[in-house]
Design an enzyme around this catalytic site. Sequence first.
Site, PDB file in Angstrom:
ATOM      1  N   HIS A  19       0.775  -1.337  -0.025  1.00 44.68           N
ATOM      2  CA  HIS A  19       0.149  -0.046  -0.225  1.00 44.68           C
ATOM      3  C   HIS A  19       0.979   1.386   0.209  1.00 44.68           C
ATOM      4  CE1 HIS A  19      -3.321  -2.736   1.844  1.00 44.68           C
ATOM      5  NE2 HIS A  19      -3.395  -3.048   0.454  1.00 44.68           N
ATOM      6  N   HIS A  42      -7.851  -7.755  -8.037  1.00 38.58           N
ATOM      7  CA  HIS A  42      -7.997  -8.488  -6.761  1.00 38.58           C
ATOM      8  C   HIS A  42      -8.397  -7.876  -5.569  1.00 38.58           C
ATOM      9  CE1 HIS A  42      -6.110 -11.166  -9.562  1.00 38.58           C
ATOM     10  NE2 HIS A  42      -6.405 -12.169  -8.999  1.00 38.58           N
ATOM     11  N   SER A  97      -6.603  -2.140  -0.293  1.00 37.44           N
ATOM     12  CA  SER A  97      -5.940  -1.220  -1.678  1.00 37.44           C
ATOM     13  C   SER A  97      -7.316  -0.617  -2.271  1.00 37.44           C
ATOM     14  CB  SER A  97      -5.344  -2.408  -2.801  1.00 37.44           C
ATOM     15  OG  SER A  97      -6.153  -3.388  -3.176  1.00 37.44           O
ATOM     16  N   GLU A 115     -13.422  -8.475  -7.819  1.00 34.33           N
ATOM     17  CA  GLU A 115     -13.416  -9.457  -6.975  1.00 34.33           C
ATOM     18  C   GLU A 115     -14.252 -10.760  -7.332  1.00 34.33           C
ATOM     19  OE1 GLU A 115     -11.308 -10.035  -4.186  1.00 34.33           O
ATOM     20  OE2 GLU A 115     -12.707 -11.885  -4.080  1.00 34.33           O
ATOM     21  N   ASP A 140     -13.834 -12.715 -12.556  1.00 30.84           N
ATOM     22  CA  ASP A 140     -12.047 -13.044 -12.498  1.00 30.84           C
ATOM     23  C   ASP A 140     -11.501 -11.728 -12.767  1.00 30.84           C
ATOM     24  OD1 ASP A 140     -10.370 -15.645 -13.929  1.00 30.84           O
ATOM     25  OD2 ASP A 140      -9.774 -13.938 -13.437  1.00 30.84           O
ATOM     26  N   GLY A 141     -10.418 -11.443 -11.870  1.00 30.33           N
ATOM     27  CA  GLY A 141      -9.646 -10.215 -12.301  1.00 30.33           C
ATOM     28  C   GLY A 141      -8.792 -10.327 -13.530  1.00 30.33           C
ATOM     29  N   ASP A 161      -3.068  -8.242  -7.552  1.00 30.02           N
ATOM     30  CA  ASP A 161      -2.622  -8.788  -6.269  1.00 30.02           C
ATOM     31  C   ASP A 161      -3.234 -10.100  -5.910  1.00 30.02           C
ATOM     32  OD1 ASP A 161      -1.857  -8.819  -3.470  1.00 30.02           O
ATOM     33  OD2 ASP A 161      -3.399  -7.410  -2.856  1.00 30.02           O
TER      34      ASP A 161
END
Length: 279
Positions: A19, A42, A97, A115, A140-141, A161
């Site tokens: 971060h 994510h 994030s 997500e 799905d990211g 991530d």
Amino acid sequence: MLSYRHEFHAGNYADVFKHLCQSLVLQQLTRKPKPLTYLDSHSAAGRYNLASDMAQKTAEFVGGVDALLRASLHSTQAQGYLALVESLREQNQYPGSPAVAANLLRAEDRLVLMELHNTEINNLRDNMGGDPRVAIHHRDGFEGLLAVTPPTPARGLALIDPPYERTEEYQQVVKTLKALHQRWPVGVIALWYPLLAKKRNKAPAMIEAIAKNQPSSLYRAEIWVKSQPDELGMYGCGMAFINLPWQVDVQIESLMPELVQALGNQQGGCFSEWIIKPE
Ligand code: SAM
């Protein structure tokens, strides 16, 4: 079936490092008046209750955000992130994030948060919904990043991530970074990855494979909090960047030793390098 829940790890040293790096990039990008897009493939829950059973069970935040707040960093560029975590810590919370990005971005910027987990997406909606700048996607990211790029506005950052619970995720990261950079050559891409025990550490091969695809530039920064175990466990983490904005390498390099010291571990250390220098 997805089993990873970020609340067990919220505010740990890996979150703090990720971060802080994310904040430095966004601060640099928002120096220009032009609007930007932030993509989070994510996202997890967006914000965490550090008094929850999950957070208390591991109490990883004690060695992360709590150690950081006790030590206080001198880096001027870290002050925005520190102010945010300090004010949330007073309410027993830690920002994910998406919340870190939302705090730094302006009214004209956009956030696209993805997500896949069925429970976490509801937490994300509860924590980040209602902000007119934010779009939340239950998908799905890896697929989502390619579907929404190139974005409007075209300047911006994608944070990737994944939990790295499945071995295939390392390969998925390499493929996605290649395709994303082709679709969105001006986008800044930031990737988080774990540094694991000797027998399981897949990060070096993944970074090598990303470099082989010859992105326009590639930089990595890593911190660790103990020596590398042989068999099991995570001892540190890294961030890799394509198109890292000007000066952010210098900011990361001045921050990392201070951060390692703040986390207060004698076996800690840090490393950074340009793998492919920008032209
Ligand atoms: N980026 C968050 C932060 O810094 O606050 C933490 C993300 S956490 C490490 C990883 C998240 O990815 C989990 O919430 C998990 O449910 C989610 N996830 C796992 N596989 C996914 C996929 N293929 N697409 C989107 N999300 C996924």
